[in-house]
Design an enzyme around this catalytic site. Structure first.
Site, mmCIF file in Angstrom:
data_model
loop_
_atom_site.group_PDB
_atom_site.id
_atom_site.type_symbol
_atom_site.label_atom_id
_atom_site.label_comp_id
_atom_site.label_asym_id
_atom_site.label_seq_id
_atom_site.Cartn_x
_atom_site.Cartn_y
_atom_site.Cartn_z
ATOM 1 N N CYS A 169 23.955 -110.690 48.077
ATOM 2 C CA CYS A 169 24.376 -110.917 47.015
ATOM 3 C C CYS A 169 25.279 -109.709 46.391
ATOM 4 O O CYS A 169 24.914 -109.268 45.086
ATOM 5 C CB CYS A 169 23.102 -111.201 45.941
ATOM 6 S SG CYS A 169 21.680 -110.264 46.200
ATOM 7 N N GLY A 170 26.033 -109.284 47.204
ATOM 8 C CA GLY A 170 26.935 -108.285 46.666
ATOM 9 C C GLY A 170 26.253 -107.201 46.489
ATOM 10 O O GLY A 170 25.232 -106.773 47.182
#
Lengths: 139, 287
Positions: free
Chosen positions: B88-89
């Site tokens: 998720c980054g």
């Protein structure tokens, strides 16, 4: 017909009820209390039980968990951990819940694990309120 | 030098990855919508709770309740809310970095910081480092409930009341929009009354006494704060994952484009060489 005021039942899951009603009866820690319009502002705890409100001469009931209640002159706000309307409750499930929790409670020693005991007993009270509400409606 | 077959294989593999990232993006988008609804649904409860608490607190004297007692800090507890999963980054890594900076900052003031981690990623990072983690909640972000928030809050308030910690903070990603998250570091305990929004006029009838009410409401207030922090964090996580997967999908697209160009060029080259050879062979026979 008496004048109306707003009642709100709010749980962490959302606003469950928001209505103009004539009367509210709520289970306070110091006993059940009724509210009509123009009630003195009051703040009190709610214990698990049945909350009902009067609208068009008919009482509608709710099961509420622990929480508190703020009464103002023209509104009642009930903040509780959980709340269920009559339609949400399945009587068979509620009865099952009561017997399960009763058994659980037997197994917990209130001296050694007071927290767990407290939690289970609260859940039991909520479950019992559900049964009471259901039997009251069908009767 | 990669052969034509190698490149074709590569293209197929990137295509598969792209399918996965695209699916993850869509799942995240769907979950984000649900998480957003949960935030909205929880807001009235939290707001009202705060209102009532503040008006109560302004009526009672400071230090009336153990949870409001201010003591000189020696040890602090940080509740770190991360995600359970990656991909998720920079969602988790930036949060963890912020937590580390906070620990350093506090240790400069001679305050030791312990952690309560909520979500697996925070625990994964800090358990191998010199940080005390008295309690960790892992794999819980999929199903956050008000009760769970209560457990976490109880763990913190219990230790605060026992005077093991003098301050309790919470660090989490707060949801702004689907693409932006803001890190929030909040002091949870002792509960201060600074944020008061002006006095309320109503005089209440208290049943039972004000002190007893305060005692019942304060722990709930902490619980609600933890609960909203978790809701926010979950929504931000899905938002962050959606953005990250969106980027990954378009990167894969670009890669496929480049690889296809390369493969075509190579194919053309082999054909050309073969043709030249045939022509060359024919010429040789003539001569």
């Amino acid at each position: 017909m008496s004048e109306k005021f707003t009642v709100e039942v709010v749980t962490p899951k959302g606003v469950l009820l928001q209505k103009e009603v004539e009367e509210v009866v709520a289970p306070g820690v110091l006993g059940e209390f009724g509210v009509l319009i123009g009630h003195t502002p009051m703040l009190t705890f709610i214990k698990p039980g049945v909350l009902s409100y009067l609208e068009n001469d008919r009482f509608t009931k709710f099961v509420v968990g622990t929480g508190f209640c703020e009464v103002l002159r023209d509104s009642v706000t009930v903040l509780v951990d959980e709340a269920y309307s009559a339609e949400e409750i399945d009587s068979a499930k509620a009865a099952q819940e009561v017997s399960d929790l009763e058994r659980d409670l037997e197994g917990i020693d209130s001296a050694t694990d007071p927290e767990q005991y407290e939690k289970t007993s609260t859940r039991l009270k909520v479950a019992r309120a559900k049964v009471v509400l259901k039997s009251g409606i069908s009767a | 030098m990669a052969s034509l077959r190698d490149i074709r294989k590569r293209i197929a593999s990137v295509k598969n990855t792209q399918k996965i990232t695209n699916a993850m993006k869509m799942v995240a988008a769907a979950k984000l919508r649900r998480a957003e609804e949960a935030i909205k649904a929880g807001r009235p409860f939290a707001d009202k709770m705060r209102d009532v608490l503040m008006s109560l607190a302004s009526r009672t004297n400071p230090g009336a309740h153990p949870l409001m007692e201010v003591r000189p800090p020696k040890k602090a507890l940080l509740i770190l809310v991360t995600a359970d999963r990656g991909l998720c980054g920079a969602f988790n890594s930036s949060l963890v970095r912020r937590a580390e900076a906070f620990i350093k900052e506090m240790s400069a003031k001679n305050i030791q910081v312990d952690l309560v981690t909520v979500g697996r990623k925070g625990n994964d990072y800090f358990r191998r480092r010199q940080v005390g983690i008295p309690k960790a909640f892992s794999n819980v972000m999929n199903n956050i409930t008000y009760e769970l928030a209560g457990e976490i809050a109880d763990a913190a308030t219990g230790k605060f009341v026992e005077a093991e910690y003098e301050e309790v903070y919470v660090l989490y990603n707060s949801f702004r929009t689907a693409v932006t998250q803001v890190q929030i570091l909040k002091k949870l305990l002792p509960i201060s009354r600074e944020e008061e929004t002006g006095p309320r006029q109503t005089e209440y009838l208290y049943e039972p006494s004000e002190e007893e009410l305060l005692e019942g409401i304060l722990p709930r207030y902490v619980q609600v704060q933890v609960f909203t922090a978790m809701l926010d964090s979950v929504a931000s996580e899905h938002g962050a994952r959606m953005t990250a997967m969106e980027a990954a999908t378009s990167n894969a697209e670009e890669m496929i484009y480049k690889l296809t160009l390369k493969a075509n060029r190579m194919r053309q080259e082999t054909i050309t060489t073969e043709l030249m050879e045939i022509v060359g062979g024919a010429e040789a026979l003539k001569g």
